[in-house]
Design a protein around this motif. Structure first.
Motif, PDB file in Angstrom:
ATOM      1  N   TRP A 173       0.625  -1.276  -0.273  1.00 13.53           N
ATOM      2  CA  TRP A 173      -0.204  -0.013  -0.013  1.00 13.53           C
ATOM      3  C   TRP A 173       0.309   1.254   0.293  1.00 13.53           C
ATOM      4  O   TRP A 173       1.577   1.347   0.118  1.00 13.53           O
ATOM      5  CB  TRP A 173      -0.758  -0.098   1.329  1.00 13.53           C
ATOM      6  CG  TRP A 173      -1.910  -1.307   1.212  1.00 13.53           C
ATOM      7  CD1 TRP A 173      -1.946  -2.856   1.406  1.00 13.53           C
ATOM      8  CD2 TRP A 173      -3.101  -1.231   1.630  1.00 13.53           C
ATOM      9  NE1 TRP A 173      -2.445  -3.384   1.429  1.00 13.53           N
ATOM     10  CE2 TRP A 173      -3.418  -2.686   1.945  1.00 13.53           C
ATOM     11  CE3 TRP A 173      -3.876   0.108   1.678  1.00 13.53           C
ATOM     12  CZ2 TRP A 173      -4.622  -2.957   1.651  1.00 13.53           C
ATOM     13  CZ3 TRP A 173      -5.060  -0.236   2.240  1.00 13.53           C
ATOM     14  CH2 TRP A 173      -5.619  -1.614   1.424  1.00 13.53           C
ATOM     15  N   LEU A 174       0.449   2.443  -0.926  1.00 20.31           N
ATOM     16  CA  LEU A 174       1.766   3.504  -0.909  1.00 20.31           C
ATOM     17  C   LEU A 174       0.302   5.177  -0.334  1.00 20.31           C
ATOM     18  O   LEU A 174      -0.651   4.723  -1.080  1.00 20.31           O
ATOM     19  CB  LEU A 174       2.107   3.436  -2.226  1.00 20.31           C
ATOM     20  CG  LEU A 174       2.685   2.495  -2.963  1.00 20.31           C
ATOM     21  CD1 LEU A 174       2.837   3.226  -4.851  1.00 20.31           C
ATOM     22  CD2 LEU A 174       4.057   2.305  -2.261  1.00 20.31           C
ATOM     23  N   GLY A 175       1.673   5.810   0.068  1.00 19.73           N
ATOM     24  CA  GLY A 175       0.127   6.982   0.425  1.00 19.73           C
ATOM     25  C   GLY A 175       1.112   7.321  -0.507  1.00 19.73           C
ATOM     26  O   GLY A 175       2.021   7.801  -1.116  1.00 19.73           O
ATOM     27  N   ALA A 176       0.393   8.399  -0.813  1.00 21.61           N
ATOM     28  CA  ALA A 176       0.404   9.178  -2.005  1.00 21.61           C
ATOM     29  C   ALA A 176      -1.131  10.136  -2.628  1.00 21.61           C
ATOM     30  O   ALA A 176      -1.745  10.402  -1.997  1.00 21.61           O
ATOM     31  CB  ALA A 176       0.245   8.447  -3.140  1.00 21.61           C
ATOM     32  N   TYR A 177      -0.204  11.798  -2.838  1.00 20.44           N
ATOM     33  CA  TYR A 177      -1.387  12.909  -3.038  1.00 20.44           C
ATOM     34  C   TYR A 177      -1.320  13.685  -4.578  1.00 20.44           C
ATOM     35  O   TYR A 177      -2.204  13.817  -4.871  1.00 20.44           O
ATOM     36  CB  TYR A 177      -0.471  13.680  -2.080  1.00 20.44           C
ATOM     37  CG  TYR A 177      -0.697  13.260  -0.363  1.00 20.44           C
ATOM     38  CD1 TYR A 177      -2.701  13.367  -0.143  1.00 20.44           C
ATOM     39  CD2 TYR A 177      -0.324  12.621   0.742  1.00 20.44           C
ATOM     40  CE1 TYR A 177      -2.859  13.192   1.607  1.00 20.44           C
ATOM     41  CE2 TYR A 177      -0.630  11.792   1.640  1.00 20.44           C
ATOM     42  CZ  TYR A 177      -1.810  12.373   1.853  1.00 20.44           C
ATOM     43  OH  TYR A 177      -1.720  11.605   3.269  1.00 20.44           O
ATOM     44  N   GLN A 178       0.411  14.098  -4.427  1.00 22.85           N
ATOM     45  CA  GLN A 178       0.549  14.572  -5.837  1.00 22.85           C
ATOM     46  C   GLN A 178       0.086  13.581  -7.043  1.00 22.85           C
ATOM     47  O   GLN A 178       0.338  12.460  -7.017  1.00 22.85           O
ATOM     48  CB  GLN A 178       1.977  14.928  -6.419  1.00 22.85           C
ATOM     49  CG  GLN A 178       1.962  15.952  -4.921  1.00 22.85           C
ATOM     50  CD  GLN A 178       0.984  17.888  -4.400  1.00 22.85           C
ATOM     51  OE1 GLN A 178       0.949  17.740  -5.440  1.00 22.85           O
ATOM     52  NE2 GLN A 178       0.740  17.698  -3.579  1.00 22.85           N
ATOM     53  N   PRO A 179       0.316  14.071  -8.410  1.00 24.39           N
ATOM     54  CA  PRO A 179      -0.058  13.300  -9.833  1.00 24.39           C
ATOM     55  C   PRO A 179       1.238  12.374 -10.025  1.00 24.39           C
ATOM     56  O   PRO A 179       0.312  11.209 -10.103  1.00 24.39           O
ATOM     57  CB  PRO A 179      -0.453  14.584 -10.253  1.00 24.39           C
ATOM     58  CG  PRO A 179      -1.023  15.330  -9.660  1.00 24.39           C
ATOM     59  CD  PRO A 179      -0.136  15.390  -8.550  1.00 24.39           C
ATOM     60  N   ARG A 180       1.798  12.454  -9.937  1.00 29.02           N
ATOM     61  CA  ARG A 180       2.626  11.289 -10.434  1.00 29.02           C
ATOM     62  C   ARG A 180       3.118  10.095  -9.182  1.00 29.02           C
ATOM     63  O   ARG A 180       3.294   9.362  -9.553  1.00 29.02           O
ATOM     64  CB  ARG A 180       4.631  11.897 -10.022  1.00 29.02           C
ATOM     65  CG  ARG A 180       5.073  11.386 -11.111  1.00 29.02           C
ATOM     66  CD  ARG A 180       6.666  12.251 -11.253  1.00 29.02           C
ATOM     67  NE  ARG A 180       7.552  11.300 -11.130  1.00 29.02           N
ATOM     68  CZ  ARG A 180       9.454  10.983 -11.630  1.00 29.02           C
ATOM     69  NH1 ARG A 180       9.808  12.545 -11.226  1.00 29.02           N
ATOM     70  NH2 ARG A 180      10.461  10.473 -11.920  1.00 29.02           N
ATOM     71  N   MET A 181       2.723  10.760  -7.790  1.00 32.92           N
ATOM     72  CA  MET A 181       2.759   9.261  -6.894  1.00 32.92           C
ATOM     73  C   MET A 181       1.484   9.022  -7.577  1.00 32.92           C
ATOM     74  O   MET A 181       1.415   7.669  -7.079  1.00 32.92           O
ATOM     75  CB  MET A 181       3.016   9.861  -5.918  1.00 32.92           C
ATOM     76  CG  MET A 181       2.752   8.848  -4.681  1.00 32.92           C
ATOM     77  SD  MET A 181       4.283   7.765  -4.501  1.00 32.92           S
ATOM     78  CE  MET A 181       5.356   9.443  -3.287  1.00 32.92           C
ATOM     79  N   LEU A 182       0.570   9.417  -7.824  1.00 39.71           N
ATOM     80  CA  LEU A 182      -0.762   8.814  -8.203  1.00 39.71           C
ATOM     81  C   LEU A 182      -0.773   7.710  -9.220  1.00 39.71           C
ATOM     82  O   LEU A 182      -1.317   6.289  -9.252  1.00 39.71           O
ATOM     83  CB  LEU A 182      -2.458  10.006  -7.775  1.00 39.71           C
ATOM     84  CG  LEU A 182      -1.851  10.537  -6.050  1.00 39.71           C
ATOM     85  CD1 LEU A 182      -2.875  11.863  -7.158  1.00 39.71           C
ATOM     86  CD2 LEU A 182      -3.295   9.881  -5.357  1.00 39.71           C
ATOM     87  N   ARG A 183      -0.135   7.977 -10.015  1.00 31.31           N
ATOM     88  CA  ARG A 183       0.510   7.072 -10.965  1.00 31.31           C
ATOM     89  C   ARG A 183       1.213   5.958 -10.735  1.00 31.31           C
ATOM     90  O   ARG A 183       0.991   4.665 -11.280  1.00 31.31           O
ATOM     91  CB  ARG A 183       0.749   8.354 -12.262  1.00 31.31           C
ATOM     92  CG  ARG A 183       0.007   9.305 -13.539  1.00 31.31           C
ATOM     93  CD  ARG A 183       0.599   9.411 -13.955  1.00 31.31           C
ATOM     94  NE  ARG A 183       1.721  10.499 -13.916  1.00 31.31           N
ATOM     95  CZ  ARG A 183       1.897  12.337 -14.027  1.00 31.31           C
ATOM     96  NH1 ARG A 183       0.750  12.497 -13.784  1.00 31.31           N
ATOM     97  NH2 ARG A 183       3.192  12.567 -13.465  1.00 31.31           N
TER      98      ARG A 183
END
Length: 315
Positions: A173-183
């Motif tokens: 499971w990854l924590g992500a908020y910004q578009p590149r991390m969400l991708r």
């Protein structure tokens, strides 16, 4: 409307202060007792006033029999991927398949502390690169039948013997908020875990679209990613005026809407430290949310919801 039809899971994100170690363990015991599904711990290894997350999760796994344990989220810069792979596999083995791996690239505001504790300093782009490399390394060390060699920008392995093999297919499971991390979440992750104080409900739809598009581009389905949410709120009398500010019935209605509208299927109480709060969430909110979601799903039989796409991270 986006309901990925995953089964619902309820739990909490606990804080591991060094001066209240036994209290945290007792809260984990309580969570299992009241029927919650997953207990998680934040991970800030640069703060000496916190207990080590992985060691405390091991203690929780040894005391419990049913509940899933996971870091929410492990700090990658101070936990190299080869070490993380073996730690996670060990925790999964001793818990008989009850461990999930939450992983984060490191908060930008914490880089001075990370560097002071011997970790690297990375900018936003480098953090995404390192996280992607780490996921590839961890999965290879869990599953490869031969020695693992890896040549990346941030990590390198040279003929490393894999193992131990986990007791089950551990979800990452990854924590992500910004578009590149969400991708990146959409392309490689098994689960996504944002926190409501930093990503409010109204931002979920946009983030989900980025994840879904990335999953499709990578040849996966959006259902391949379980959506989690660290939720901050309070129980209060009256109707309340915002997100999770009101009665347990209001909580259940709002959480059910998140399931059916945004595909959230795993809820963690954010920084829970009260036994009464956890018990009320487990006994009043979780069952009511399940009932509302089940009723809506059963009434929507005319529209397929992809219920066969259950994730391997189900418990």
């Amino acid at each position: 409307m986006t309901d990925y039809s995953h089964s619902l899971m309820f739990g909490a994100l606990l804080e591991p202060p060094a001066d209240r170690a036994q209290e945290v363990l007792v809260l984990a015991d309580l969570m299992e007792e009241v029927g919650l599904d997953v207990v998680s711990l934040s991970d800030h290894p640069y703060w000496p006033q916190r207990l080590d997350t992985m060691a405390l999760l091991a203690a929780m796994a040894a005391r419990t029999e049913r509940i899933t344990v996971m870091p929410n989220l492990a700090n990658l810069p101070l936990r190299p991927p080869a070490l993380l792979a073996r730690t996670a596999a060990t925790l999964d083995i001793i818990s008989a398949g009850r461990f999930e791996l939450g992983l984060a690239s490191g908060a930008q505001q914490m880089w001075d502390l990370i560097v002071a504790n011997g970790g690297p300093r990375r900018n936003a782009g480098e953090s995404v690169e390192a996280l992607e490399e780490a996921v590839r390394i961890i999965r290879a060390l869990w599953s490869s039948q031969s020695a693992v060699t890896f040549e990346g920008k941030h990590y390198r392995l040279a003929e490393v013997n894999p193992g131990p093999r986990p007791a089950h297919d551990i979800g990452i499971w990854l924590g992500a908020y910004q578009p590149r991390m969400l991708r990146l979440v959409g392309a490689v992750a098994d689960g996504w875990v944002p926190s409501s104080p930093f990503l409010p409900p109204e931002a979920l739809a946009g983030a989900n679209r980025v994840i879904d598009d990335a999953a499709n581009a990578a040849g996966r389905t959006p259902e391949a990613v379980r959506r989690g949410y660290n939720i901050e709120g309070r129980f209060s009398s009256g109707s309340g005026s915002g997100f999770l500010d009101g009665s347990p019935e209001m909580w259940a209605e709002q959480l059910a809407d998140l399931v059916l509208t945004h595909g959230i299927s795993t809820f963690f109480l954010y920084r829970a430290d009260s036994a009464d709060f956890i018990r009320r969430f487990a006994e009043e909110v979780a069952p009511a949310t399940r009932v509302l979601v089940a009723a809506e799903r059963s009434s929507d039989t005319a529209t397929p919801t992809g219920s066969t796409a259950e994730r391997r991270t189900e418990t």
